[in-house]
Design a protein around this motif. Structure first.
Motif, PDB file in Angstrom:
ATOM      1  N   SER A  34    -124.802  45.258 -14.544  1.00  0.00           N
ATOM      2  CA  SER A  34    -125.078  46.229 -15.596  1.00  0.00           C
ATOM      3  C   SER A  34    -124.168  46.046 -16.803  1.00  0.00           C
ATOM      4  O   SER A  34    -122.954  45.931 -16.658  1.00  0.00           O
ATOM      5  CB  SER A  34    -124.882  47.651 -15.050  1.00  0.00           C
ATOM      6  N   PRO A  35    -124.755  46.068 -17.990  1.00  0.00           N
ATOM      7  CA  PRO A  35    -123.914  46.017 -19.189  1.00  0.00           C
ATOM      8  C   PRO A  35    -123.163  47.322 -19.411  1.00  0.00           C
ATOM      9  O   PRO A  35    -122.239  47.387 -20.213  1.00  0.00           O
ATOM     10  CB  PRO A  35    -124.928  45.764 -20.319  1.00  0.00           C
ATOM     11  N   TRP A  36    -123.518  48.373 -18.681  1.00  0.00           N
ATOM     12  CA  TRP A  36    -122.899  49.683 -18.851  1.00  0.00           C
ATOM     13  C   TRP A  36    -121.669  49.854 -17.973  1.00  0.00           C
ATOM     14  O   TRP A  36    -120.896  50.792 -18.174  1.00  0.00           O
ATOM     15  CB  TRP A  36    -123.908  50.795 -18.542  1.00  0.00           C
ATOM     16  N   VAL A  37    -121.493  48.994 -16.998  1.00  0.00           N
ATOM     17  CA  VAL A  37    -120.332  49.104 -16.110  1.00  0.00           C
ATOM     18  C   VAL A  37    -119.292  48.086 -16.565  1.00  0.00           C
ATOM     19  O   VAL A  37    -119.562  46.875 -16.578  1.00  0.00           O
ATOM     20  CB  VAL A  37    -120.733  48.850 -14.637  1.00  0.00           C
ATOM     21  N   PRO A  38    -118.113  48.549 -16.927  1.00  0.00           N
ATOM     22  CA  PRO A  38    -117.103  47.630 -17.461  1.00  0.00           C
ATOM     23  C   PRO A  38    -116.529  46.705 -16.386  1.00  0.00           C
ATOM     24  O   PRO A  38    -116.537  47.029 -15.197  1.00  0.00           O
ATOM     25  CB  PRO A  38    -116.017  48.573 -17.997  1.00  0.00           C
ATOM     26  N   ARG A  39    -116.043  45.589 -16.831  1.00  0.00           N
ATOM     27  CA  ARG A  39    -115.314  44.658 -15.962  1.00  0.00           C
ATOM     28  C   ARG A  39    -113.844  44.985 -16.135  1.00  0.00           C
ATOM     29  O   ARG A  39    -113.267  44.738 -17.198  1.00  0.00           O
ATOM     30  CB  ARG A  39    -115.554  43.200 -16.367  1.00  0.00           C
ATOM     31  N   LEU A  40    -113.254  45.580 -15.145  1.00  0.00           N
ATOM     32  CA  LEU A  40    -111.866  46.024 -15.253  1.00  0.00           C
ATOM     33  C   LEU A  40    -110.985  45.236 -14.315  1.00  0.00           C
ATOM     34  O   LEU A  40    -111.350  45.004 -13.163  1.00  0.00           O
ATOM     35  CB  LEU A  40    -111.752  47.513 -14.894  1.00  0.00           C
ATOM     36  N   PRO A  47    -115.285  56.843 -16.832  1.00  0.00           N
ATOM     37  CA  PRO A  47    -115.657  56.817 -18.250  1.00  0.00           C
ATOM     38  C   PRO A  47    -114.720  57.658 -19.117  1.00  0.00           C
ATOM     39  O   PRO A  47    -114.396  57.272 -20.243  1.00  0.00           O
ATOM     40  CB  PRO A  47    -117.092  57.343 -18.284  1.00  0.00           C
ATOM     41  N   ALA A  48    -114.269  58.798 -18.594  1.00  0.00           N
ATOM     42  CA  ALA A  48    -113.329  59.626 -19.367  1.00  0.00           C
ATOM     43  C   ALA A  48    -112.037  58.855 -19.628  1.00  0.00           C
ATOM     44  O   ALA A  48    -111.500  58.869 -20.741  1.00  0.00           O
ATOM     45  CB  ALA A  48    -113.043  60.930 -18.624  1.00  0.00           C
ATOM     46  N   ALA A  49    -111.547  58.164 -18.614  1.00  0.00           N
ATOM     47  CA  ALA A  49    -110.307  57.400 -18.766  1.00  0.00           C
ATOM     48  C   ALA A  49    -110.480  56.265 -19.771  1.00  0.00           C
ATOM     49  O   ALA A  49    -109.572  55.999 -20.579  1.00  0.00           O
ATOM     50  CB  ALA A  49    -109.858  56.854 -17.411  1.00  0.00           C
ATOM     51  N   LEU A  50    -111.623  55.599 -19.758  1.00  0.00           N
ATOM     52  CA  LEU A  50    -111.836  54.496 -20.700  1.00  0.00           C
ATOM     53  C   LEU A  50    -111.906  54.974 -22.144  1.00  0.00           C
ATOM     54  O   LEU A  50    -111.372  54.327 -23.048  1.00  0.00           O
ATOM     55  CB  LEU A  50    -113.097  53.714 -20.334  1.00  0.00           C
ATOM     56  N   ASP A  58    -102.920  51.443 -21.225  1.00  0.00           N
ATOM     57  CA  ASP A  58    -102.782  50.762 -19.927  1.00  0.00           C
ATOM     58  C   ASP A  58    -102.893  51.748 -18.772  1.00  0.00           C
ATOM     59  O   ASP A  58    -103.541  51.463 -17.766  1.00  0.00           O
ATOM     60  CB  ASP A  58    -101.446  50.021 -19.850  1.00  0.00           C
ATOM     61  N   GLN A  59    -102.277  52.900 -18.920  1.00  0.00           N
ATOM     62  CA  GLN A  59    -102.328  53.933 -17.871  1.00  0.00           C
ATOM     63  C   GLN A  59    -103.772  54.394 -17.656  1.00  0.00           C
ATOM     64  O   GLN A  59    -104.235  54.501 -16.520  1.00  0.00           O
ATOM     65  CB  GLN A  59    -101.444  55.115 -18.271  1.00  0.00           C
ATOM     66  N   PHE A  60    -104.477  54.664 -18.750  1.00  0.00           N
ATOM     67  CA  PHE A  60    -105.862  55.117 -18.624  1.00  0.00           C
ATOM     68  C   PHE A  60    -106.757  54.013 -18.058  1.00  0.00           C
ATOM     69  O   PHE A  60    -107.650  54.290 -17.244  1.00  0.00           O
ATOM     70  CB  PHE A  60    -106.402  55.606 -19.966  1.00  0.00           C
ATOM     71  N   CYS A  61    -106.530  52.768 -18.441  1.00  0.00           N
ATOM     72  CA  CYS A  61    -107.324  51.655 -17.889  1.00  0.00           C
ATOM     73  C   CYS A  61    -107.087  51.494 -16.391  1.00  0.00           C
ATOM     74  O   CYS A  61    -108.035  51.222 -15.639  1.00  0.00           O
ATOM     75  CB  CYS A  61    -107.024  50.362 -18.633  1.00  0.00           C
ATOM     76  N   ARG A  62    -105.840  51.655 -15.950  1.00  0.00           N
ATOM     77  CA  ARG A  62    -105.554  51.591 -14.506  1.00  0.00           C
ATOM     78  C   ARG A  62    -106.273  52.720 -13.772  1.00  0.00           C
ATOM     79  O   ARG A  62    -106.864  52.518 -12.708  1.00  0.00           O
ATOM     80  CB  ARG A  62    -104.056  51.656 -14.245  1.00  0.00           C
TER      81      ARG A  62
END
Length: 187
Positions: free
Chosen positions: A176-182, A134-137, A148-152
Motif C-alpha cells: 500500500s502506498p498509504w502505509v509508510p516504510r518505517l 498516523p498521529a505520531a507521523l 525521531d521520538q514520534f517516528c519511533r
C-alpha cells in the motif's frame, strides 16, 4: 397467524449508509475524488450520529486529498463535535486525528499540535494502535525537534498492528502506498 414481521427501516437505512460511505472511503483511498464526492452526496446520513460522523471524516479526507485544506476544516470540526457528544472514545480520537491533520494542512500549526498530541496520548493510553502511528507521523512533521521520538512511536505501533494482521493483510499493507516504510522493530 398474521402477517410476517416487516424489517425495520433503520437497519436497512444504516446498512445502505455504511455501504455508500465505505465505497466513498475506498474511492478516497484510490484517489477517485469525484467518485467519493458523488457517493457522499447520495449517502443517507441523517439518522444517527455514526453515519454523520463518518460522512464528516470522509468529506474532510476528500477535501484534504484534493488539496483543499480550508474546505476540510468545517467537516472535520463537525465530526469532532459529533464524536464528543456521542461519547465513543475511539470515534473521538479518530475525529481528533482528522481534525488535527486538517488544521496542520491549513496552517493552524499550534492548534494542530495540541489536537494531535491529545489524540496520540489518548490512542496510546487506550491501545488504539491503528490511530497511534498516523498521529505520531503527523506530529513528527509538525514538531521536528521531536521527530525521531514520534517516528519511533509510529514504527512500534505500526509494527504491532501489522504483526497482528493476517498474512494477506500484511501483504496488502506492504504494497500500500498509504502505509509508510518505517525503520524500527521487526520480527
Amino acid at each position: 397467524m398474521g402477517e410476517p414481521a416487516r424489517p425495520v427501516d433503520i437497519p436497512r437505512y444504516g446498512a445502505w449508509s455504511d455501504v455508500l460511505l465505505g465505497l466513498a472511503a475506498d474511492a478516497v483511498g484510490l484517489g477517485r475524488l469525484a467518485e467519493a464526492r458523488r457517493l457522499l452526496a447520495v449517502a443517507p446520513v441523517g439518522r444517527g450520529w455514526r453515519p454523520e460522523l463518518r460522512a464528516g471524516w470522509l468529506r474532510a479526507e476528500t477535501e484534504l486529498a484534493s488539496g483543499r485544506a480550508d474546505a476540510a476544516l468545517g467537516p472535520a470540526e463537525i465530526a469532532a463535535e459529533i464524536a464528543a457528544e456521542a461519547g465513543s472514545v475511539r470515534h473521538r480520537v479518530k475525529s481528533a486525528l482528522v481534525l488535527g491533520v486538517a488544521l496542520a494542512t491549513d496552517g493552524h500549526r499550534s492548534r494542530a499540535v495540541s489536537t494531535l498530541s491529545t489524540a496520540l496520548h489518548d490512542a496510546t493510553d487506550l491501545g488504539l494502535l491503528p490511530l497511534v502511528w498516523p498521529a505520531a507521523l503527523v506530529l513528527a512533521d509538525l514538531v521536528p525537534t521531536r521527530g525521531d521520538q514520534f517516528c519511533r512511536c509510529a514504527a512500534v505501533a505500526l509494527h504491532s498492528v501489522l504483526r497482528r494482521a493476517d498474512p494477506v493483510g500484511r501483504r496488502l499493507a506492504e504494497r500500500s502506498p498509504w502505509v509508510p516504510r518505517l525503520a524500527g522493530p521487526t520480527g
